[in-house]
Scaffold this motif. Structure first.
Motif, PDB file in Angstrom:
ATOM      1  N   MET A  33       0.798  -1.227   0.000  1.00 12.25           N
ATOM      2  CA  MET A  33       0.000   0.000   0.000  1.00 12.25           C
ATOM      3  C   MET A  33       0.831   1.278   0.000  1.00 12.25           C
ATOM      4  O   MET A  33       0.293   2.379   0.077  1.00 12.25           O
ATOM      5  CB  MET A  33      -0.956  -0.005   1.204  1.00 12.25           C
ATOM      6  CG  MET A  33      -1.851  -1.227   1.271  1.00 12.25           C
ATOM      7  SD  MET A  33      -2.679  -1.589  -0.302  1.00 12.25           S
ATOM      8  CE  MET A  33      -3.942  -0.316  -0.276  1.00 12.25           C
ATOM      9  N   HIS A  34       2.153   1.138  -0.129  1.00 13.31           N
ATOM     10  CA  HIS A  34       2.969   2.349  -0.263  1.00 13.31           C
ATOM     11  C   HIS A  34       4.256   2.007  -1.010  1.00 13.31           C
ATOM     12  O   HIS A  34       5.185   1.432  -0.446  1.00 13.31           O
ATOM     13  CB  HIS A  34       3.288   2.978   1.098  1.00 13.31           C
ATOM     14  CG  HIS A  34       4.015   4.273   0.961  1.00 13.31           C
ATOM     15  ND1 HIS A  34       3.402   5.426   0.512  1.00 13.31           N
ATOM     16  CD2 HIS A  34       5.309   4.607   1.152  1.00 13.31           C
ATOM     17  CE1 HIS A  34       4.280   6.401   0.454  1.00 13.31           C
ATOM     18  NE2 HIS A  34       5.451   5.933   0.826  1.00 13.31           N
ATOM     19  N   ILE A  35       4.284   2.390  -2.281  1.00 12.02           N
ATOM     20  CA  ILE A  35       5.458   2.102  -3.106  1.00 12.02           C
ATOM     21  C   ILE A  35       5.589   3.183  -4.167  1.00 12.02           C
ATOM     22  O   ILE A  35       4.589   3.653  -4.707  1.00 12.02           O
ATOM     23  CB  ILE A  35       5.356   0.675  -3.714  1.00 12.02           C
ATOM     24  CG1 ILE A  35       6.614   0.335  -4.506  1.00 12.02           C
ATOM     25  CG2 ILE A  35       4.088   0.483  -4.544  1.00 12.02           C
ATOM     26  CD1 ILE A  35       6.801  -1.158  -4.774  1.00 12.02           C
ATOM     27  N   HIS A  36       6.853   3.582  -4.427  1.00 12.30           N
ATOM     28  CA  HIS A  36       7.115   4.630  -5.429  1.00 12.30           C
ATOM     29  C   HIS A  36       7.667   3.958  -6.680  1.00 12.30           C
ATOM     30  O   HIS A  36       8.863   3.622  -6.727  1.00 12.30           O
ATOM     31  CB  HIS A  36       8.147   5.625  -4.898  1.00 12.30           C
ATOM     32  CG  HIS A  36       7.712   6.376  -3.676  1.00 12.30           C
ATOM     33  ND1 HIS A  36       7.183   7.647  -3.729  1.00 12.30           N
ATOM     34  CD2 HIS A  36       7.717   6.040  -2.360  1.00 12.30           C
ATOM     35  CE1 HIS A  36       6.885   8.056  -2.496  1.00 12.30           C
ATOM     36  NE2 HIS A  36       7.203   7.097  -1.650  1.00 12.30           N
ATOM     37  N   ALA A  37       6.828   3.811  -7.698  1.00 18.35           N
ATOM     38  CA  ALA A  37       7.276   3.133  -8.927  1.00 18.35           C
ATOM     39  C   ALA A  37       8.506   3.803  -9.559  1.00 18.35           C
ATOM     40  O   ALA A  37       9.439   3.104  -9.968  1.00 18.35           O
ATOM     41  CB  ALA A  37       6.122   3.051  -9.932  1.00 18.35           C
TER      42      ALA A  37
ATOM     43  N   SER B 160       6.288  -1.530   1.432  1.00 19.95           N
ATOM     44  CA  SER B 160       7.721  -1.548   1.086  1.00 19.95           C
ATOM     45  C   SER B 160       8.355  -0.160   1.021  1.00 19.95           C
ATOM     46  O   SER B 160       9.538   0.007   1.271  1.00 19.95           O
ATOM     47  CB  SER B 160       7.930  -2.242  -0.261  1.00 19.95           C
ATOM     48  OG  SER B 160       7.527  -1.384  -1.320  1.00 19.95           O
ATOM     49  N   ASP B 161       7.603   0.864   0.594  1.00 20.17           N
ATOM     50  CA  ASP B 161       8.150   2.205   0.350  1.00 20.17           C
ATOM     51  C   ASP B 161       9.407   2.178  -0.516  1.00 20.17           C
ATOM     52  O   ASP B 161      10.316   2.987  -0.321  1.00 20.17           O
ATOM     53  CB  ASP B 161       8.430   2.947   1.668  1.00 20.17           C
ATOM     54  CG  ASP B 161       8.671   4.443   1.465  1.00 20.17           C
ATOM     55  OD1 ASP B 161       8.239   4.982   0.430  1.00 20.17           O
ATOM     56  OD2 ASP B 161       9.300   5.069   2.342  1.00 20.17           O
ATOM     57  N   VAL B 162       9.480   1.267  -1.474  1.00 20.70           N
ATOM     58  CA  VAL B 162      10.575   1.377  -2.453  1.00 20.70           C
ATOM     59  C   VAL B 162      10.543   2.800  -3.011  1.00 20.70           C
ATOM     60  O   VAL B 162       9.480   3.296  -3.346  1.00 20.70           O
ATOM     61  CB  VAL B 162      10.338   0.339  -3.596  1.00 20.70           C
ATOM     62  CG1 VAL B 162      11.101   0.732  -4.856  1.00 20.70           C
ATOM     63  CG2 VAL B 162      10.714  -1.060  -3.116  1.00 20.70           C
TER      64      VAL B 162
END
Ligand code: GUN
Ligand code: FE
Length: 422
Positions: free
Chosen positions: A62-66, A309-311
């Motif tokens: 629910m939180h990832i920066h493509a 993940s917050d990538v």
């Protein structure tokens, strides 16, 4: 579809369900039932028999920066604000180039597929075209979720600073286009964080949220310098949480806020009342030295939390590893705060499957009426010397599994194959 195997899921924080050698029946996207004996009306129909494999719900990140995907693991010797300036903003500026964007998005989606992230809520960049292509490719990939064009009109380099009205117009265009053209991918309002968005922009986004009844995602209270900065920018509003609330950006049961490490009791009251989902990102919090979220205490206080993940603040998109990371960080927190019991890894598993899946509706359990999302985990030959229970095998996968152990993925009732040839 009829699927046979060993099913494990976590319908509640402290409850695991296990059905060994069971039959799961689906109709369209949904689960009809899970049975110890196949009901006679299904006799003679084809069965996908996964033998000794265990099946778990797919991960929901629910939180990832493509756009930050190419930066995984890079530059973690500085803290958040310096890391954004030095590493993140220069990379995000490149997505004006649509060809570059498309190439990254395909790699990004292939990786999410590989590690079993079947649904997600992603930040794109400020660039309208690139965000649109990410939405289209996600739909093509057979994955599901939410994508937001990022809004930024202050405190950003020239190459990432939008003109306020244009930012709102681009956002509205994507909202309408995605509603008209996409089925399984939706738009999510994505103000980067308070320091990046003027009052006029936050207000306009709040109005779009009302007009189209949209979900919202952003960052909240991640790092002490960031919290101080928000206080300086908005001296008339008592807390960071209330800044979002003032502009209508805490939409009830439709808001994801990443981090939320340094929250006052009053802020927690607002977040609880609004049903905001806090995305705990253990690797990001340790990589850029943000702090340790009091996850157990937040859960006991009735806050909605999930693991994400917050990538590329997080160095990996593999959610099994973020789940294990959440348990590890929770233990470190417990050592310095013995009154805050640490999370078990199976509790963190709930937070990355069912607690996160709830944002999409009935997702994350093997129960009638739920969407059928699943990962098929095959035993590792390395571990075949000992008898292991399904739960032990799940624990081992969470800590040391990888995409080689995932034999198949189902999302929304359909098998999903590797999305893109590169
Ligand atoms: N706060 C504002 N932007 C970002 C970002 O890209 N990553 C993280 N971790 N925090 C942020
Ligand atoms: Fe983030």
């Amino acid at each position: 579809m009829i699927i046979k195997g060993n099913f494990i899921w976590a319908p509640e924080l402290d409850r695991l369900e296990v059905r060994e050698h069971a039959w799961l029946v689906t109709e369209g996207e949904r689960i009809v039932g899970l049975y110890g004996q196949l009901p006679p009306e299904y006799a003679g129909q084809p069965v996908e028999d996964w033998g000794e494999a265990i099946l778990i719900p797919g991960f929901n990140d629910m939180h990832i920066h493509a756009p930050q995907f190419p930066n995984r693991g890079i530059g973690y010797d500085v803290r958040l604000l310096e890391w954004l300036e030095t590493y993140t903003f220069p990379l995000e500026s490149r997505y004006r180039d649509l060809d570059f964007a498309r190439r990254v998005w395909k790699r990004f989606l292939n990786r999410l597929w590989a590690v079993g992230t079947l649904r997600f809520s992603a930040f794109a960049t400020i660039h309208k075209q690139a965000a649109w292509v990410l939405m289209e490719l996600t739909e093509q990939a057979g994955l599901r979720g939410l994508v937001g064009k990022v809004n930024m009109d202050r405190n950003a380099p020239d190459s990432l600073r939008e003109e306020t009205e244009q930012s709102l117009a681009d956002t509205e265009e994507l909202i309408c286009r995605s509603r008209a053209e996409l089925k399984h991918v939706g738009f999510i309002l994505t103000p980067r964080f308070v320091p990046s968005t003027t009052e006029r922009l936050m207000d306009g986004l709040g109005q779009l949220g009302e007009k189209y009844d949209l979900p919202v995602q952003s960052h909240l209270s991640e790092n002490p310098s960031e919290v101080d900065w928000v206080r300086q920018l908005h001296p008339d509003i008592p807390t960071y949480t209330q800044v979002y609330d003032t502009y209508g950006l805490l939409r009830r049961d439709k808001t994801i806020m990443a981090h939320g490490i340094y929250l006052s009791p009053g802020e927690k009251d607002i977040l609880r009342e609004k049903g905001v989902l806090l995305a705990h990102c253990p690797f990001s919090n340790s990589n850029v030295s943000s702090g340790i979220m009091p996850l157990r205490r937040d859960l006991e206080e009735g806050l909605r939390c999930c693991v994400a993940s917050d990538v590329a603040g997080g160095h990996t998109a593999a959610m099994n590893r973020s789940v294990a990371g959440a348990a590890a960080l929770s233990k470190l927190n417990w050592l310095s705060h013995p009154e805050q019991r640490h999370l078990k890894v199976t509790e963190a598993f709930h937070l990355a499957t069912r607690a996160s899946g709830a944002f999409f509706g009935k997702v994350g359990c093997f129960e009638p009426g739920f969407d059928f999302d699943a990962l098929v985990l095959t035993p590792d030959p390395m571990d075949s010397l000992l008898e292991r229970t399904p739960v032990e095998r799940l624990e081992q996968f969470l800590y040391d599994g990888d995409d080689r152990h995932i034999a198949a993925r189902y999302c929304g009732g359909a098998r999903v194959e590797r999305p893109f040839a590169l």
